[in-house]
Scaffold this active site. Structure first.
Site, short mmCIF file in Angstrom:
data_model
loop_
_atom_site.label_atom_id
_atom_site.label_comp_id
_atom_site.label_asym_id
_atom_site.label_seq_id
_atom_site.Cartn_x
_atom_site.Cartn_y
_atom_site.Cartn_z
N SER A 133 0.85 -1.19 0.00
CA SER A 133 0.00 0.00 0.00
C SER A 133 0.88 1.24 0.00
CB SER A 133 -0.89 0.02 1.25
OG SER A 133 -0.14 0.45 2.39
N ASP A 134 0.34 2.35 -0.48
CA ASP A 134 1.03 3.62 -0.25
C ASP A 134 0.77 4.02 1.19
OD1 ASP A 134 2.49 5.95 -0.63
OD2 ASP A 134 1.55 6.40 -2.55
N TRP A 135 1.45 5.06 1.64
CA TRP A 135 1.43 5.48 3.05
C TRP A 135 -0.01 5.62 3.56
CZ3 TRP A 135 5.78 7.32 6.14
CH2 TRP A 135 5.40 7.87 7.37
N ALA A 136 -0.41 4.75 4.47
CA ALA A 136 -1.71 4.82 5.16
C ALA A 136 -2.90 4.65 4.24
CB ALA A 136 -1.84 6.13 5.94
N SER A 137 -2.70 4.18 3.00
CA SER A 137 -3.82 4.14 2.06
C SER A 137 -4.85 3.07 2.40
CB SER A 137 -3.32 3.98 0.62
OG SER A 137 -2.72 2.71 0.42
#
Length: 720
Positions: A266-270
């Protein structure tokens, strides 16, 4: 380790240990760093425990050989099964030696140099302890308001695909285990992150699946075909579903259709951001959707570690999904050779020798010199050796030329344009003044600029955006230079001296207030560590510019999106009848961009002639040869990038007016001619039909060859 050994290792893991492998945290959560109790609050806030940290699978953002060695050793002392950490970072356009931003690299049209830049970035990163880079970013872009255009290579799917492959080759090499100076690459952001509404970062993406497949997916697929080990999910929605929880996108296309069996992160906190999207009620639902979609690693949120155990216990999630994810993660660690050598290439002594060495800086210089695009020149460039030059503007002495995502690059290491130009004008005179700040001007600054330029033979303007004005979170509605800089140009214009503008920036700009007021414009982008030297050499003529735009420059923000491979519409405007009202046009602006895709000038000139197509008809399985003669009609050696475009005149689905299908660089001496030769096959004529089949249509095809998408010679043939 073979697959059976890795599966055996998974069988020894508890459920909590397996799920912790899916967790990625920043380095300060781990022992071995200078955290001194600073993480208790963040751990409580995230709902993670020390045992989760001790079993977590990867680290984000730590670099420096000794720091990585310390964290890895401390981790392995407490990890029950001795499974090493992976260290990942955003090494986007260089590690310590910073290359031009990727958009500039694209403008070089030089995939070999792009590959070399990635190889050097990998070498510096690996010796500093990094295993994985979150690059390349291959998102196709058509809206320069979006700040992250600086990370892409432009608006064309074919060219983006070539650069995607080149970057992956450079980062990864052939075999990671035998090649510890390379990194695992992670292509991003899957999918269509480059098409947010309004050019606003993280915003909604809305398009048909046919459009997605035709323009936005090819570059990701190209990276995976080259062997890219990882994929990162995008922040945006795709067809109303956040990408991180989009089963059709991640399971259907990525896993099942494309057979990708690498790691999906995932991208940051996505994962948690699915709640804000309105696609999950809480962390538990977000974890459910992401694991179902096949996301293996959760970056910097605790949805997996807190909720997957109960989702498995309740029977809502099959533990086999966890085992699949863990196997993919362990397999990548094995490919990197971490089980045999958890420290891999991290070496403080070698780090001091390799990082930012002279060889790497020379490569950065070469790429900067080949990435800067000459947009206008009324004969005032190159500068005469004995010229009396006034260098005016906020970038005259600035070393803010690295751009966003410059990893551990230091502005202090970047020589300014002013210092570099002074070294190259030994016979002449160089006086310099700031003139204004990025977005402010005092009367004192203006007075100093006017006085400095008063007796100059030519004024070189050093203008642009500061690095924070583009990059992630750097979207803008007004993409002109700040008013203070436009006013500076206006005031200096009154002196009656020739004006040459050098623009440092991270996106195509609305150049009004610059373009019409100056005699020359050089688009320098953010050129990296050696950018000052490269730009100075272009200005004095040691380097003949050869770069070509890979994004169109708009007339104004009101035109956006403006891109070369657009459709014709049912009521196209006749350029000879601009007074007609009921056609597709603006009443206050041309339809065409200020500067088209593929455009760029040189200190010499080139003439195109004798376009030849080897036949009038093509059958499936056959090919045609397209040739054109190019002559250097100027007085200097030069490199011309010859570009081949086609148009499918009538098709089941409307086709663009131009589609890039090939290019060739010709290096020609004054008076010399060369032949650019291209091969066209039926496969290159295929496109996605309304039923998503990928085939060609019989009929007439136009062929265009020239120096950019606008200025071309043309011919045609029929596919039968």
């Amino acid at each position: 380790m073979d697959i059976q050994q890795l599966k055996g290792l998974i069988e020894q893991m508890t459920l909590d240990e397996k799920i912790a492998q899916l967790l990625q945290l920043t380095a300060h959560f781990h022992e071995g760093t200078d955290n001194e109790g600073q993480v208790t609050g963040p751990m409580e806030e995230m709902g993670i425990t020390e045992s989760m940290v001790r079993a977590s699978g990867s680290v984000l953002g730590l670099s420096g050989a000794q720091a990585v060695i310390d964290v890895q050793n401390a981790y392995l002392q407490k990890n029950r099964l001795g499974i090493p950490l992976m260290f990942m970072a955003d090494v986007v356009h260089g590690f310590k030696t910073i290359f031009p931003i990727p958009l500039a690299i694209g403008c070089s049209w030089d995939t070999d140099l792009a590959e070399k830049s990635a190889e050097i970035a990998a070498k510096e990163s690996a010796v500093s302890g990094i295993h994985v880079t979150f690059a390349p970013m291959v998102d196709l872009v058509r809206d320069p308001r979006w700040g992250r255009v600086m990370e892409t290579t432009g608006e064309d799917p074919y060219l983006n695909s070539l650069f995607a492959k080149a970057f992956v080759r450079g980062y990864q090499g052939d075999r990671l285990k035998e090649n510890p100076d390379r990194l695992a690459a992670c292509v991003k952001h899957f999918a269509a992150y480059g098409a947010p509404e309004g050019g606003r970062d993280y915003n909604t993406v809305n398009m048909s699946e046919r459009q997605l497949r035709e323009y936005y997916l090819p570059a990701y697929k190209a990276a995976l075909d080259e062997g890219c080990e990882m994929v990162m999910t995008s922040f945006n929605t795709v067809d109303g579903i956040p990408a991180t929880g989009n089963e059709k996108l991640m399971r259907g296309i990525l896993r099942d259709e494309w057979n990708f069996d690498g790691v999906l992160i995932s991208d940051w906190a996505s994962i948690r951001e699915m709640i804000a999207h309105g696609a999950a009620e809480d962390d538990r639902e977000a974890a459910y959707r992401a694991i179902r979609a096949g996301v293996d690693i959760e970056m910097m949120t605790p949805c997996y570690v807190r909720h997957l155990p109960e989702l498995i216990e309740s029977g809502r999630v099959d533990e086999a999904l966890i085992d699949e994810a863990v196997l993919r993660i362990l397999r990548l660690k094995d490919k990197l050779g971490l089980f045999e050598n958890p420290l891999r290439a991290a070496d403080p002594d070698r780090e001091r020798e390799v990082v930012f060495c002279a060889e790497h800086r020379q490569a950065a210089y070469e790429l900067a010199a080949k990435s800067s695009v000459l947009l206008k020149n009324n004969g005032v460039l190159p500068l005469r050796a004995d010229a009396n030059v006034a260098l005016i503007g906020p970038f005259a002495q600035s070393n803010d030329i690295l751009g966003w995502w410059s990893c551990v690059g230091s502005k202090e290491d970047a020589a300014s344009l002013g210092l570099s130009l002074k070294e190259r004008l030994a016979e002449g005179k160089l006086r310099s003044a700031e003139g204004c700040g990025i977005d402010s001007m005092t009367q004192e600054q203006l007075n100093e600029a006017l006085e400095t330029a008063q007796n100059a033979d030519i004024i070189v303007l050093a203008l642009g955006e500061e690095s924070a004005m583009s990059g992630e979170g750097g979207s803008r509605t007004n993409i002109r230079l700040p008013e203070a800089q436009l006013e500076l140009v206006k005031q200096l214009k009154t002196l009656g001296r020739p004006l040459a503008a050098v623009i440092f920036n991270g996106r195509p700009l609305d150049l009004h207030g610059i373009f019409e007021e100056t005699d020359a414009v050089l688009e320098a982008w953010f050129p990296g560590s050696e950018g000052g030297a490269a730009i100075a050499d272009i200005l004095v003529g040691r380097v003949n510019p050869s770069a070509r735009l890979t994004m169109s420059f708009p007339q104004s923000a009101g035109q956006i999106p403006v891109y070369y491979n657009h459709f014709n519409t049912g009521r196209p405007m006749d350029p000879q009848k601009t007074e007609e009202r009921y056609v597709s046009k603006y009443i206050d602006s041309p339809n065409e961009p200020l500067l088209p895709f593929g455009f760029g000038l040189s200190y010499t000139t080139f003439e195109y002639s004798d376009l030849k197509i080897s036949g009038h008809e093509m059958k499936a399985g056959e090919s045609l040869t397209v040739q054109v003669k190019v002559t250097n009609t100027g007085e200097r050696d030069g490199v011309e990038t010859v570009q081949l475009y086609i148009r499918d005149v009538a098709a089941e689905v409307v086709r663009p007016l131009r589609e890039l299908k090939g290019f060739e660089k010709l290096a020609l001496a004054p008076g010399e001619s060369g032949i650019a030769s291209f091969t066209l096959t039926e496969e290159q004529l295929r496109y996605h039909h309304s039923d998503l089949s990928f085939t060609s249509d019989p009929g007439t095809f136009q062929v265009f060859v020239g120096s950019n998408c606008r200025d071309t010679l043309s011919g045609s043939f029929k596919l039968i």
